[in-house]
Scaffold this motif. Structure first.
Motif, short mmCIF file in Angstrom:
data_model
loop_
_atom_site.label_atom_id
_atom_site.label_comp_id
_atom_site.label_asym_id
_atom_site.label_seq_id
_atom_site.Cartn_x
_atom_site.Cartn_y
_atom_site.Cartn_z
N ALA A 70 0.86 -1.08 0.12
CA ALA A 70 0.34 -0.03 -0.21
C ALA A 70 0.96 1.31 -0.11
CB ALA A 70 -0.94 0.09 1.37
N GLN A 80 -7.71 -2.07 3.32
CA GLN A 80 -8.32 -2.63 2.10
C GLN A 80 -7.50 -3.67 1.31
OE1 GLN A 80 -11.13 -2.99 0.80
NE2 GLN A 80 -11.28 -2.53 -1.30
N ASN A 81 -6.03 -3.30 1.34
CA ASN A 81 -5.30 -4.31 0.72
C ASN A 81 -5.26 -5.66 1.29
OD1 ASN A 81 -4.46 -2.62 -1.40
ND2 ASN A 81 -2.52 -2.52 -0.73
N SER A 139 2.24 5.07 1.13
CA SER A 139 1.90 5.87 2.47
C SER A 139 2.72 6.92 2.17
CB SER A 139 2.12 5.02 3.72
OG SER A 139 3.60 4.68 3.50
N LEU A 183 -5.14 7.69 6.67
CA LEU A 183 -5.46 7.60 5.15
C LEU A 183 -4.88 6.50 4.71
CD1 LEU A 183 -7.41 9.77 3.72
CD2 LEU A 183 -5.26 10.68 2.60
N ASP A 184 -3.44 6.59 4.90
CA ASP A 184 -2.63 5.42 4.56
C ASP A 184 -2.95 4.01 5.17
OD1 ASP A 184 -0.88 7.49 3.50
OD2 ASP A 184 0.40 7.40 5.14
N TYR A 185 -3.72 4.01 6.26
CA TYR A 185 -3.91 2.91 6.93
C TYR A 185 -5.02 2.37 6.23
CZ TYR A 185 -2.60 0.29 11.21
OH TYR A 185 -2.33 -0.75 11.99
N GLY A 186 -6.23 3.35 5.76
CA GLY A 186 -7.14 2.60 5.17
C GLY A 186 -6.84 2.03 3.74
N MET A 187 -5.94 2.34 3.29
CA MET A 187 -5.30 1.62 1.85
C MET A 187 -4.76 0.36 2.22
SD MET A 187 -3.72 4.85 -0.14
CE MET A 187 -4.57 6.41 0.42
#
Ligand SMILES: Cc1cc2nc3c(=O)[nH]c(=O)nc-3n(C[C@H](O)[C@H](O)[C@H](O)COP(=O)(O)O)c2cc1C
Length: 244
Positions: A56, A173-174, A58, A166-170
């Motif tokens: 992901a 989802q991954n 970040s 925000l990075d964490y959400g990606m």
């Protein structure tokens, strides 16, 4: 795809409409599963999923994620205390979430969407409006990870800013997509956040780390009626403005 440095990039010329169909199929095919089989997921598979997920993006490649994977006795002991706490109003009153996942004041269209998913889920389970105890029992199934063999907890360093969330959400989802691509289901769970103190004690989470959410992972039990839930989405044209 993989060497000792983790998952490897595919050559660009490998892309095709078929690959788009497969990727779209995984994205569209992922859904939150709330009833799992006891079939285990190997540690190696969990680590493989996390290795893929960590690709992901970040901001400045900060990679703000930390993951704790719980199985077996560790998971059982934690689930037991969390379930008992959630179902006991006196114990429950001692706990509060550390960050607001949801708005404090609900307004349309969000309130309507929230009601709809609750109505549909409880409807499938035959739980009528006002059947408080049955609703609470169903909600408390979060704490046994809906019987999934693997529980994941995601934490972030408290010094990190909003962008890292925000990075964490990606990343999250991954994790769900990489699992889905392997026939493994998930349910992301904010329900754990309220009991961060209990979770920190069981899992020895240092004070400078904050719990972001939990996640159930395993193979879906297709016999479970709750797993027939299909959630709706607004079409892109309703939330997008195309300006020329
Ligand atoms: C960060 C996050 C936290 C969530 N927490 C919970 C939870 O605690 N319990 C639960 O049953 N579902 C939880 N969900 C699942 C949502 O209800 C679900 O994603 C939404 O209804 C859309 O359905 P779908 O995931 O099947 O597409 C969570 C989802 C996200 C992204």
């Amino acid at each position: 795809m993989e060497n000792e440095n983790g998952p490897q990039e595919q050559p660009r010329d490998n892309f095709s409409p078929q690959i788009a169909r497969v990727v779209d199929g995984v994205i569209i095919g992922r859904r939150s599963v709330r009833g799992f089989l006891p079939t285990p997921v190997s540690k190696q598979t969990v680590l493989e999923i996390l290795d893929v997920a960590a690709r992901a993006p970040s901001g400045t490649n900060t990679q703000p994620w930390n993951v704790i994977v719980v199985t077996g006795k560790k998971k059982f002991a934690l689930s037991k205390e969390l379930t008992e706490t959630a179902l006991d109003p006196v114990l429950d009153a001692e706990h509060a979430q550390e960050y607001c996942y949801y708005p404090e004041r609900w307004v349309p269209p969000y309130i309507d969407r929230r009601r709809r998913v609750g109505y549909d889920l409880y409807g499938l389970l035959g739980i009528a409006k006002g059947e408080r105890e049955r609703m609470e029992q169903q909600f408390a199934r979060n704490y046994s990870f809906f019987d999934a063999p693997v529980g994941l907890f995601f934490t972030i360093d408290r010094i990190m800013g909003q962008g890292s969330w925000l990075d964490y959400g990606m990343f999250l989802q991954n994790v769900m997509l990489a699992a889905c691509a392997r026939g493994i289901d998930t349910c992301p769970q904010a329900a754990f956040c309220k009991y961060h103190r209990i979770i920190a004690r069981h899992l020895e989470i240092p004070n400078q780390q904050m719990l972001v959410c939990g996640m159930a992972m395993g193979y879906r039990d297709s016999e479970k009626i709750e797993n027939t839930l299909r959630t709706e989405r607004e079409p892109a044209k309703n939330f997008t403005r195309l300006l020329e």
